[in-house]
Design an enzyme around this catalytic site. Structure first.
Site, mmCIF file in Angstrom:
data_model
loop_
_atom_site.group_PDB
_atom_site.id
_atom_site.type_symbol
_atom_site.label_atom_id
_atom_site.label_comp_id
_atom_site.label_asym_id
_atom_site.label_seq_id
_atom_site.Cartn_x
_atom_site.Cartn_y
_atom_site.Cartn_z
ATOM 1 C CG HIS A 122 39.418 -43.594 -46.560
ATOM 2 N ND1 HIS A 122 38.838 -44.313 -45.538
ATOM 3 C CD2 HIS A 122 40.727 -43.492 -46.242
ATOM 4 C CE1 HIS A 122 39.766 -44.620 -44.641
ATOM 5 N NE2 HIS A 122 40.920 -44.143 -45.048
ATOM 6 C CG ASP A 199 35.832 -38.302 -46.759
ATOM 7 O OD1 ASP A 199 36.432 -37.508 -46.008
ATOM 8 O OD2 ASP A 199 36.183 -39.476 -46.936
ATOM 9 C CD GLN A 202 43.696 -36.948 -46.763
ATOM 10 O OE1 GLN A 202 44.510 -36.034 -46.594
ATOM 11 N NE2 GLN A 202 43.819 -38.114 -46.151
ATOM 12 C CE LYS A 225 42.695 -38.486 -42.315
ATOM 13 N NZ LYS A 225 43.740 -39.489 -42.486
ATOM 14 C CB CYS A 363 41.833 -47.005 -46.358
ATOM 15 S SG CYS A 363 42.706 -47.503 -44.894
HETATM 16 N N1 7TS Z 1 38.284 -40.164 -45.766
HETATM 17 C C1 7TS Z 1 39.453 -39.860 -46.369
HETATM 18 C C2 7TS Z 1 39.451 -39.200 -47.700
HETATM 19 C C3 7TS Z 1 40.646 -40.159 -45.695
HETATM 20 O O1 7TS Z 1 41.798 -39.848 -46.281
HETATM 21 C C4 7TS Z 1 40.606 -40.785 -44.424
HETATM 22 C C5 7TS Z 1 41.859 -41.173 -43.699
HETATM 23 C C6 7TS Z 1 39.354 -41.042 -43.852
HETATM 24 C C7 7TS Z 1 38.225 -40.722 -44.552
HETATM 25 C C8 7TS Z 1 39.221 -41.636 -42.486
HETATM 26 O O2 7TS Z 1 39.677 -40.739 -41.532
HETATM 27 P P1 7TS Z 1 39.852 -41.204 -39.996
HETATM 28 O O3 7TS Z 1 40.492 -40.027 -39.367
HETATM 29 O O4 7TS Z 1 38.492 -41.462 -39.474
HETATM 30 O O5 7TS Z 1 40.703 -42.431 -40.026
HETATM 31 N N2 7TS Z 1 42.950 -41.424 -44.548
HETATM 32 C C9 7TS Z 1 44.118 -41.973 -44.192
HETATM 33 C C10 7TS Z 1 45.177 -42.104 -45.083
HETATM 34 O O6 7TS Z 1 45.141 -41.717 -46.246
HETATM 35 N N3 7TS Z 1 46.207 -42.686 -44.454
HETATM 36 O O7 7TS Z 1 45.849 -42.926 -43.187
HETATM 37 C C11 7TS Z 1 44.548 -42.497 -43.016
#
Ligand code: 7TS
Length: 404
Positions: A122, A199, A202, A225, A363
Site C-alpha cells: 500500500h 503492515d 489487512q 478495519k 493505493c
Molecule cells: N496498509 C494496507 C495494507 C492497507 O490496506 C491500508 C488501507 C493501509 C495500510 C492504510 O491504512 P489507514 O487506515 O491508515 O488508511 N487500505 C485501504 C484500502 O484497501 N481501501 O481503503 C483503504
C-alpha cells in the site's frame, strides 16, 4: 459455526436499504462496519468518562487514564506483545508507518544502506520510506511479485545478501488477498540480523496475529478495519529497538522534563505519543478487539476463507472474468476485471444494485503497473457477510456484463 443472523443484528448499518435494495457491503478492506458494543462504548465514554488522560489528579481524569491503559493491555494481549510499553497508539496504520519510517531512519539509516519493501505494498508502506530516503540517502529495494500475486521469495533471499537494514512488508495484500509468508520472511531476515516490520492493516481484522510467535520487530494496524473507530491505530515495536529510536513528534505527554536548556523524553510508550491521545478511540478499539475475541478469531477466519472460496468459484463462472491474484493462501479480498468493462463503471452500476465494492488502484499503483492494469473492482469480506451476498454480487456482475 458462526450464527450470521445473530452477528448481523450487532451491526445496525447493515439493515439499510440503498436505492430500495438491501445493502450488500463488500468494501471491508477499506473500512469495516461497527458493532453496537463499539458504538455504545464511544457514547458511554463521552457521557460518563471523558476527561484528559495522564495529567489530572481528579476522579474522571484518573478513570479515563485507567480505561485507556486497560485498552493498551487489551491490545497487548490481542496481538501477543510482551509488554504494554511496546504498544503505541497512533491514528492508524498510515501514522504507525510514518512514525516508524521517520524514527527508524533517523536512528539507523545512512547513505549506502538499503531497506526492502515489496511490490504489493500500500502507498503508506512506500511513500513514508521515500520521504526518509530523500533525507538520509538510503536505497529502497523491492521484492518482485509473481504472475500469481505471490512474493518472489528467491529474489527476496538474494536481496538479503547486501547492506539491508530493514525489511517492511504487508502481511496480507489489500488488492490480491495474498497472505504473505511473514514468519518465513522474518526468520530469513533475522538469520542475517535484519529487523522486520509488518503492515498488518489487512491481517489483524481477519486472523489470529501473535507478534511474538511471528518474532516481528514492528507490527502496524488500524482500528477502523478491525470493527473499531476511525482515528485510532497501533504500532507494536520491540522494546530494544524503540528505546534506540528518537521521538516522532514533540509536545505534551512525550516529555519527562522541558527547559529551554534542553528537554528529556518520557519512557515507552509515551515517548511516541505526543499530545492528547484519542483515548476514547483507544477504549472503543479495545471493545472491538474483545468483540472479535468473543466471536472467535478462528471462526472469523474459517468463515471468511469459506466465503472467499465460494466467491472465487462463483465469479469464475462469469464469462470474461479475470481475477487478479491467484495465491493459494489468501484472505477475503478479491480483485477482478470483467471483459472490457471499466472498473469504475462496474462499481457505479453495482452500487445501483445496493452492492458496495471499491474500484480503482487501491493505493497500490506500483502493483497495478506490475499487472499492466489501471485498476480493479474489489470485493472484500468481513465476519458479517454471507453467501447470499456473494450470490447478489455474482448476479449483479453478470447482469452488468451483458449491458456492455
Ligand atoms: N496498509 C494496507 C495494507 C492497507 O490496506 C491500508 C488501507 C493501509 C495500510 C492504510 O491504512 P489507514 O487506515 O491508515 O488508511 N487500505 C485501504 C484500502 O484497501 N481501501 O481503503 C483503504
Amino acid at each position: 459455526m458462526m450464527d450470521l443472523t445473530k452477528i448481523r443484528r450487532e451491526f445496525p448499518i447493515l439493515e439499510q436499504k440503498i436505492y430500495g435494495k438491501p445493502l450488500v457491503y463488500l468494501d471491508n478492506a477499506a473500512t469495516a462496519q461497527k458493532p453496537l458494543c463499539v458504538i455504545d462504548t464511544i457514547s458511554d465514554a463521552y457521557r460518563n468518562v471523558n476527561a484528559n488522560v495522564h495529567r489530572g489528579v481528579h476522579f474522571l481524569s484518573q478513570k479515563a487514564t485507567d480505561q485507556m491503559e486497560a485498552a493498551r493491555e487489551t491490545v497487548r494481549r490481542f496481538i501477543g506483545a510482551g509488554s504494554t510499553e511496546e504498544v503505541i497508539f497512533t491514528r492508524g496504520t498510515t501514522e504507525s508507518l510514518n512514525l516508524l519510517a521517520s524514527s527508524f531512519s533517523k536512528a539507523f539509516l545512512k547513505p549506502g544502506d538499503e531497506i526492502v519493501l515489496s511490490g504489493m505494498e500500500h502507498h503508506s508502506n512506500i511513500v513514508p520510506w521515500q520521504i526518509q530516503a530523500e533525507q538520509y540517502g538510503f536505497t529502497i529495494r523491492v521484492i518482485p511479485v509473481t504472475d500469481d500475486g505471490l512474493l518472489d521469495m528467491d529474489a527476496f533471499r538474494q536481496m538479503l545478501a547486501s547492506k539491508v537494514k530493514l525489511v517492511s512488508v504487508a502481511h496480507v495484500s489489500n488488492v490480491l488477498g495474498t497472505v504473505n509468508p511473514v514468519a518465513e520472511i522474518i526468520a530469513e531476515a533475522h538469520s542475517k540480523g535484519i529487523p522486520v516490520a509488518i503492515d498488518g492493516a489487512q491481517s489483524v481484522p481477519h486472523m489470529k496475529v501473535d507478534v511474538q510467535a511471528l518474532d516481528a520487530d514492528f507490527y502496524a494496524f488500524s482500528g477502523h478495519k478491525a470493527y473499531g473507530p476511525t482515528g485510532i491505530g497501533v504500532l507494536y515495536g520491540r522494546r530494544g529497538l524503540l528505546e534506540q529510536m528518537p521521538p516522532y513528534q514533540g509536545g505534551g505527554e512525550m516529555i519527562k522534563h522541558v527547559s529551554f536548556a534542553g528537554t528529556t523524553y518520557n519512557g515507552l510508550p509515551f515517548k511516541f505519543e505526543a499530545g492528547t491521545p484519542d483515548y476514547i478511540g483507544a477504549i472503543a478499539l479495545a471493545r472491538a478487539l474483545d468483540f472479535m475475541t468473543e466471536v472467535g478469531l478462528d471462526s472469523i477466519e474459517r468463515h471468511e476463507r469459506e466465503l472467499c472460496s465460494y466467491a472465487l468459484d462463483a465469479l469464475n463462472t462469469i464469462p470474461g472474468m479475470r481475477i487478479i491474484g491467484q495465491a493459494p493462501d489468501r484472505s477475503g479480498v478479491i480483485s477482478f476485471l470483467v471483459g472490457d468493462v471499466h472498473p469504475a463503471d462496474m462499481g457505479t452500476l453495482l452500487d445501483k444494485l445496493g452492492i458496495a465494492v471499491r474500484t480503482g488502484h487501491h493505493c497500490a499503483e506500483p502493483l497495478m503497473e506490475r499487472f499492466g492494469i489501471p485498476g480493479t473492482v474489489r470485493a472484500s469480506f468481513a465476519m458479517y457477510n454471507g453467501k447470499s451476498e456473494i450470490d447478489a454480487l455474482v448476479a449483479g456482475i453478470d447482469r452488468i456484463r451483458k449491458m456492455f
